[in-house]
Design an enzyme around this catalytic site. Structure first.
Site, PDB file in Angstrom:
ATOM      1  N   GLY A   1       0.786  -1.217   0.160  1.00 58.88           N
ATOM      2  CA  GLY A   1      -0.371   0.081   0.065  1.00 58.88           C
ATOM      3  C   GLY A   1       0.639   1.642  -0.230  1.00 58.88           C
ATOM      4  N   ALA A   2       2.026   1.003  -0.762  1.00 60.58           N
ATOM      5  CA  ALA A   2       2.759   2.122  -0.812  1.00 60.58           C
ATOM      6  C   ALA A   2       2.532   3.220  -1.895  1.00 60.58           C
ATOM      7  CB  ALA A   2       4.019   2.290  -0.906  1.00 60.58           C
TER       8      ALA A   2
ATOM      9  N   TYR B   1     -12.895  -2.774  11.691  1.00 64.46           N
ATOM     10  CA  TYR B   1     -11.576  -2.460  11.408  1.00 64.46           C
ATOM     11  C   TYR B   1     -10.714  -2.690  12.884  1.00 64.46           C
ATOM     12  CZ  TYR B   1      -7.825   1.403  10.370  1.00 64.46           C
ATOM     13  OH  TYR B   1      -6.604   1.483  10.273  1.00 64.46           O
TER      14      TYR B   1
ATOM     15  N   SER C   1      -2.576  -1.310  -5.285  1.00 67.43           N
ATOM     16  CA  SER C   1      -3.915  -2.245  -4.990  1.00 67.43           C
ATOM     17  C   SER C   1      -4.453  -2.318  -6.855  1.00 67.43           C
ATOM     18  CB  SER C   1      -4.797  -2.637  -3.945  1.00 67.43           C
ATOM     19  OG  SER C   1      -5.920  -2.701  -4.559  1.00 67.43           O
TER      20      SER C   1
ATOM     21  N   ASN D   1       1.360  -2.768   5.732  1.00 68.43           N
ATOM     22  CA  ASN D   1       1.030  -1.344   5.358  1.00 68.43           C
ATOM     23  C   ASN D   1      -0.243  -0.803   4.660  1.00 68.43           C
ATOM     24  OD1 ASN D   1       0.449   2.076   5.691  1.00 68.43           O
ATOM     25  ND2 ASN D   1       0.566   1.536   3.758  1.00 68.43           N
TER      26      ASN D   1
ATOM     27  N   VAL E   1      -3.456  -7.780  -1.778  1.00 71.77           N
ATOM     28  CA  VAL E   1      -2.566  -8.265  -0.782  1.00 71.77           C
ATOM     29  C   VAL E   1      -3.965  -9.494  -0.003  1.00 71.77           C
ATOM     30  CG1 VAL E   1      -0.692  -6.662   0.749  1.00 71.77           C
ATOM     31  CG2 VAL E   1      -3.148  -7.036   1.697  1.00 71.77           C
TER      32      VAL E   1
ATOM     33  N   LYS F   1      -7.101  -4.634  12.917  1.00 76.15           N
ATOM     34  CA  LYS F   1      -6.019  -4.039  13.805  1.00 76.15           C
ATOM     35  C   LYS F   1      -5.389  -4.721  15.253  1.00 76.15           C
ATOM     36  CE  LYS F   1      -5.563  -1.585  10.432  1.00 76.15           C
ATOM     37  NZ  LYS F   1      -4.174  -0.848   9.181  1.00 76.15           N
TER      38      LYS F   1
ATOM     39  N   ARG G   1      -0.106   5.667  -1.671  1.00 78.50           N
ATOM     40  CA  ARG G   1      -0.710   6.595  -1.212  1.00 78.50           C
ATOM     41  C   ARG G   1      -0.044   6.467   0.561  1.00 78.50           C
ATOM     42  NH1 ARG G   1      -5.823   6.404  -1.108  1.00 78.50           N
ATOM     43  NH2 ARG G   1      -5.864   4.297  -1.746  1.00 78.50           N
TER      44      ARG G   1
HETATM   45  N1  LIG Z   1      -5.267   7.400   8.094  1.00 76.22           N
HETATM   46  C1  LIG Z   1      -5.054   7.331   9.229  1.00 76.22           C
HETATM   47  O1  LIG Z   1      -5.398   8.084  10.310  1.00 76.22           O
HETATM   48  C2  LIG Z   1      -3.793   6.193   9.740  1.00 76.22           C
HETATM   49  C3  LIG Z   1      -4.368   5.174  11.548  1.00 76.22           C
HETATM   50  C4  LIG Z   1      -4.151   4.565  12.062  1.00 76.22           C
HETATM   51  C5  LIG Z   1      -3.824   3.129  10.962  1.00 76.22           C
HETATM   52  N2  LIG Z   1      -3.674   3.221   9.727  1.00 76.22           N
HETATM   53  C6  LIG Z   1      -3.710   2.367   8.616  1.00 76.22           C
HETATM   54  O2  LIG Z   1      -2.244   3.182   8.602  1.00 76.22           O
HETATM   55  C7  LIG Z   1      -2.269   2.308   6.827  1.00 76.22           C
HETATM   56  C8  LIG Z   1      -2.636   3.165   5.508  1.00 76.22           C
HETATM   57  O3  LIG Z   1      -3.358   3.924   5.694  1.00 76.22           O
HETATM   58  P1  LIG Z   1      -3.464   5.509   4.578  1.00 76.22           P
HETATM   59  O4  LIG Z   1      -4.122   6.509   5.996  1.00 76.22           O
HETATM   60  O5  LIG Z   1      -1.936   6.289   3.957  1.00 76.22           O
HETATM   61  O6  LIG Z   1      -4.539   4.968   3.277  1.00 76.22           O
HETATM   62  P2  LIG Z   1      -4.251   5.309   2.396  1.00 76.22           P
HETATM   63  O7  LIG Z   1      -4.217   6.541   1.929  1.00 76.22           O
HETATM   64  O8  LIG Z   1      -6.107   5.251   1.698  1.00 76.22           O
HETATM   65  O9  LIG Z   1      -4.048   4.456   1.357  1.00 76.22           O
HETATM   66  C9  LIG Z   1      -4.226   3.480   1.211  1.00 76.22           C
HETATM   67  C10 LIG Z   1      -3.437   2.286   0.741  1.00 76.22           C
HETATM   68  O10 LIG Z   1      -3.114   0.970   0.695  1.00 76.22           O
HETATM   69  C11 LIG Z   1      -3.292   0.127  -0.516  1.00 76.22           C
HETATM   70  N3  LIG Z   1      -4.376  -0.757  -0.117  1.00 76.22           N
HETATM   71  C12 LIG Z   1      -6.374  -1.130   0.063  1.00 76.22           C
HETATM   72  N4  LIG Z   1      -6.242  -2.063  -0.633  1.00 76.22           N
HETATM   73  C13 LIG Z   1      -5.096  -2.906  -1.389  1.00 76.22           C
HETATM   74  C14 LIG Z   1      -5.058  -4.033  -1.624  1.00 76.22           C
HETATM   75  N5  LIG Z   1      -5.718  -5.187  -1.113  1.00 76.22           N
HETATM   76  N6  LIG Z   1      -3.608  -4.803  -1.430  1.00 76.22           N
HETATM   77  C15 LIG Z   1      -2.289  -3.806  -1.836  1.00 76.22           C
HETATM   78  N7  LIG Z   1      -2.696  -2.651  -1.396  1.00 76.22           N
HETATM   79  C16 LIG Z   1      -4.214  -1.646  -0.559  1.00 76.22           C
HETATM   80  C17 LIG Z   1      -3.767   1.434  -1.829  1.00 76.22           C
HETATM   81  O11 LIG Z   1      -3.443   1.066  -2.708  1.00 76.22           O
HETATM   82  P3  LIG Z   1      -4.478   1.892  -3.698  1.00 76.22           P
HETATM   83  O12 LIG Z   1      -3.973   3.519  -4.151  1.00 76.22           O
HETATM   84  O13 LIG Z   1      -4.372   0.927  -5.528  1.00 76.22           O
HETATM   85  O14 LIG Z   1      -5.302   1.472  -3.387  1.00 76.22           O
HETATM   86  C18 LIG Z   1      -2.916   2.346  -0.570  1.00 76.22           C
HETATM   87  O15 LIG Z   1      -1.600   2.378  -1.613  1.00 76.22           O
HETATM   88  C19 LIG Z   1      -3.704   1.785   6.939  1.00 76.22           C
HETATM   89  O16 LIG Z   1      -3.587   0.373   7.099  1.00 76.22           O
HETATM   90  C20 LIG Z   1      -4.221   2.063   7.736  1.00 76.22           C
HETATM   91  O17 LIG Z   1      -5.352   0.955   8.216  1.00 76.22           O
HETATM   92  C21 LIG Z   1      -4.261   4.526   9.326  1.00 76.22           C
END
Ligand SMILES: NC(=O)c1ccc[n+]([C@@H]2O[C@H](COP(=O)([O-])OP(=O)(O)OC[C@H]3O[C@@H](n4cnc5c(N)ncnc54)[C@H](OP(=O)(O)O)[C@@H]3O)[C@@H](O)[C@H]2O)c1
Length: 248
Positions: free
Chosen positions: A12-13, A156, A37, A90, A64, A160, A15
């Site tokens: 998930g790199a 979720y 993805s 991630n 994944v 987690k 974004r």
């Molecule tokens: N943002 C927050 O406040 C927050 C807080 C706590 C934990 N987190 C955790 O941190 C991680 C990243 O979050 P983020 O906020 O950066 O999310 P995001 O901006 O929505 O980015 C999600 C990333 O995951 C990829 N992805 C989604 N489904 C996938 C799959 N089935 N296989 C491979 N890649 C996949 C997406 O790829 P595409 O671009 O191709 O769709 C994207 O690169 C997540 O695990 C999230 O639960 C985030």
């Protein structure tokens, strides 16, 4: 360049947090496998930023949630860089809904991506990681929601919290092989995932953050690099990076 010649797979790199992690690892010398993805254009932007920072990387599409896809992701890392030293699990999604209304698909897709996805990548990367005698690193991105729960997030939070149990068990299994396994639990981080939250909810959350701001993806990336570039006596831990939102 503490990570010179190391190879890191970041799921998930394309974004958000994963992108910042890939760039920060590359700045520290690692070769990065930038997984996405569906959003290839965004993944290529991450690669451009990695290269602009003087690093090397490749972009690999893989879902994944599917084991075979994860095997192909790790194969791409081996074919291009010959080894895997670091795995950052991630990739994650949200499908929020209160439990009374949650559809089976909303439950299952979040568990499949956020929890099984990490397990799939770990399984696929296990053999190459074990080959590295110099000390492997697995970092699983959890969430403070996995520690304290969240309304509308039973799926979720379960995934987690599951990541935390997985991390601690795997840390025990791999300790003898010089591989550390830790979880990072972000608080509220400014990415597309949180951009969809209503403004009043964001304001409520912010009022509870002692440091008084949302986190940035770079805040998480710094912690990940800290765990990858040294920290050899830290394993099985959950490190909250949340501005003080959750204190134990
Ligand atoms: N943002 C927050 O406040 C927050 C807080 C706590 C934990 N987190 C955790 O941190 C991680 C990243 O979050 P983020 O906020 O950066 O999310 P995001 O901006 O929505 O980015 C999600 C990333 O995951 C990829 N992805 C989604 N489904 C996938 C799959 N089935 N296989 C491979 N890649 C996949 C997406 O790829 P595409 O671009 O191709 O769709 C994207 O690169 C997540 O695990 C999230 O639960 C985030």
């Amino acid at each position: 360049m503490l990570l010179k010649d190391k190879t890191a797979v970041v799921t998930g790199a394309s974004r958000g947090i994963g992108r910042a992690v890939a760039i920060e690892l590359a700045k520290n010398g690692a070769n990065v496998i930038i997984n996405y993805s569906g959003n290839e254009a965004a993944a290529l932007e991450t690669l451009a930023a990695v290269e602009a920072a003087g690093g090397r990387g490749i972009v690999v599409q893989a879902n994944v949630a599917e084991m075979q896809s994860c095997e192909q992701l790790i194969k791409a890392a081996l074919d291009n860089f010959g080894k895997v030293d670091i795995l950052i699990n991630n990739a994650g999604i949200t499908r929020d809904n209160i439990a009374a209304r949650m559809k089976a698909e909303e439950w299952q897709s979040v568990l499949d991506t956020n929890l099984t996805g990490a397990f799939n990548c770990i399984k696929a990367a296990m053999r190459p990681l074990l080959k590295q005698k110099s000390g492997g690193r697995i970092i699983n991105i959890s969430s403070v929601v996995g520690l304290v729960g969240g309304i509308g997030q039973t799926n979720y939070a379960a995934a987690k919290a599951g990541i935390i149990g997985l991390t601690k068990s795997l840390a025990r299994e791999l300790a003898g092989r010089n591989i550390t396994v830790n979880a990072v639990a972000p608080g509220y981080i400014d990415t597309e995932m949180t951009a969809v939250l209503p403004e009043d909810l964001k304001a409520t959350i912010m009022s509870q953050v002692p440091l008084g701001r949302m986190g940035t993806p770079e805040d998480i990336a710094e912690t990940v690099v800290f765990l990858c570039a040294g920290a050899s006596y830290i394993t099985g831990q959950v490190i909250a990076v949340d501005g003080g939102l959750v204190m134990h």
